[in-house]
Write a protein that holds these residues in place. Structure first.
Motif, PDB file in Angstrom:
ATOM      1  N   THR A   3       0.831  -1.194   0.000  1.00 51.29           N
ATOM      2  CA  THR A   3       0.000   0.000   0.000  1.00 51.29           C
ATOM      3  C   THR A   3       0.872   1.251   0.000  1.00 51.29           C
ATOM      4  O   THR A   3       2.046   1.205   0.333  1.00 51.29           O
ATOM      5  CB  THR A   3      -0.933   0.019   1.233  1.00 51.29           C
ATOM      6  N   HIS A  15      -1.457  11.519   0.617  1.00 43.80           N
ATOM      7  CA  HIS A  15      -2.143  11.491  -0.676  1.00 43.80           C
ATOM      8  C   HIS A  15      -3.652  11.573  -0.467  1.00 43.80           C
ATOM      9  O   HIS A  15      -4.160  11.281   0.619  1.00 43.80           O
ATOM     10  CB  HIS A  15      -1.824  10.196  -1.428  1.00 43.80           C
ATOM     11  N   ASP A  16      -4.378  11.929  -1.511  1.00 44.09           N
ATOM     12  CA  ASP A  16      -5.842  11.979  -1.460  1.00 44.09           C
ATOM     13  C   ASP A  16      -6.451  10.605  -1.726  1.00 44.09           C
ATOM     14  O   ASP A  16      -7.667  10.478  -1.795  1.00 44.09           O
ATOM     15  CB  ASP A  16      -6.380  12.959  -2.509  1.00 44.09           C
ATOM     16  N   TYR A  17      -5.622   9.606  -1.915  1.00 46.49           N
ATOM     17  CA  TYR A  17      -6.097   8.269  -2.264  1.00 46.49           C
ATOM     18  C   TYR A  17      -5.214   7.236  -1.584  1.00 46.49           C
ATOM     19  O   TYR A  17      -4.137   7.543  -1.101  1.00 46.49           O
ATOM     20  CB  TYR A  17      -6.043   8.070  -3.786  1.00 46.49           C
ATOM     21  N   SER A  19      -3.712   3.361  -2.448  1.00 45.43           N
ATOM     22  CA  SER A  19      -3.537   2.296  -3.429  1.00 45.43           C
ATOM     23  C   SER A  19      -3.168   1.017  -2.700  1.00 45.43           C
ATOM     24  O   SER A  19      -2.391   1.038  -1.752  1.00 45.43           O
ATOM     25  CB  SER A  19      -2.428   2.648  -4.418  1.00 45.43           C
TER      26      SER A  19
END
Length: 50
Positions: A3, A15-17, A19
């Motif tokens: 991740t 981050h805005d996200y 993964s």
């Protein structure tokens, strides 16, 4: 699983996200991966225009 949860942007902000990458061999009942990609890569990808 991998991740990017702990990675930060250049300014030190998160981050805005999020993964996530899973190990498909660790997931039971997941069908096998196809031998070839379902769609071919885009032509000229990664090349700069003339």
């Amino acid at each position: 699983m991998r991740t990017n949860f702990f990675q930060e942007r250049a300014g030190g902000e998160p981050h805005d996200y999020v993964s996530m990458k899973f190990d498909p061999q660790a997931i039971p009942d997941l069908p096998p991966r196809p031998a070839c990609p379902a769609t071919p890569p885009a032509r000229g990808r990664g090349r700069s225009p003339p």
